[in-house]
Design an enzyme around this catalytic site. Sequence first.
Site, PDB file in Angstrom:
ATOM      1  N   HIS A   1      -5.012   4.905  -2.661  1.00 18.94           N
ATOM      2  CA  HIS A   1      -6.258   5.665  -2.786  1.00 18.94           C
ATOM      3  C   HIS A   1      -5.904   7.090  -3.179  1.00 18.94           C
ATOM      4  CE1 HIS A   1      -7.567   2.357  -0.067  1.00 18.94           C
ATOM      5  NE2 HIS A   1      -8.602   2.394  -0.870  1.00 18.94           N
TER       6      HIS A   1
ATOM      7  N   TYR B   1       0.845  -1.201   0.000  1.00 15.85           N
ATOM      8  CA  TYR B   1       0.000   0.000   0.000  1.00 15.85           C
ATOM      9  C   TYR B   1       0.876   1.245   0.000  1.00 15.85           C
ATOM     10  CZ  TYR B   1      -3.683   3.280   1.302  1.00 15.85           C
ATOM     11  OH  TYR B   1      -4.575   4.318   1.314  1.00 15.85           O
TER      12      TYR B   1
END
Length: 217
Positions: A129, A90
């Site tokens: 994101h 991530y």
Amino acid sequence: MSTDYQIRPLIPGDIAELKALHAQWFPVEYPNSWYYDITTDTDRYLTLAAVKHDTIIGLVVTELRQSKSCTPDEIALLDRAQLKDSILTYIMTLGVRKEYRRQGIASVLMKEVLARLKSYPDVKGVYLHVLASNKCAIKFYEVLGFGCYEFIPHYYTIMGHFQNAYCYILYLNDGQPPPSPIRVIINGLRSVMSYVYTMWVYFYVATKSKIRNYQLT
């Protein structure tokens, strides 16, 4: 494009500078323990800093997440056949000082991170994101090869307001996305047809055997 800087991992001596930069760049307040972890736990975090004259001018922080400890939303990013012992990475933060932006520093950092992650065979995907309204960031990641996985309403809360986001992912080391709904249906139909065919062969052979035995008697 200026290249008079060095690329190195973040170290504990960077913590004070990291806190100041994150306060400027991101609407998220990280605990002190997080800064300690990202500069010491090299098994869990892969970090890089672009440093010029002992000053950090850009940085990227990524977290390597074992599939067995991932959330259901994270697990859904991978084909279930690849979940065992896999790692999803991530991208937590990526930033460049304002006066050094548009000089390719973020691209250099990301390309170096991706190159290093490719050397980990268990890393099957890198995801992040991004604000749905941040068109520049979206284009940046798409140029690097990331693809949009899903739209997430109200993912962020910034200054008391909900903001939408996209989840983007880049698959590495033969990583694969989960099957599409159509593919799931097709695979299901194939399984049913295979079962029906197997049962037909079984009953056909059994019936022929009974007939043969009856004729012999």
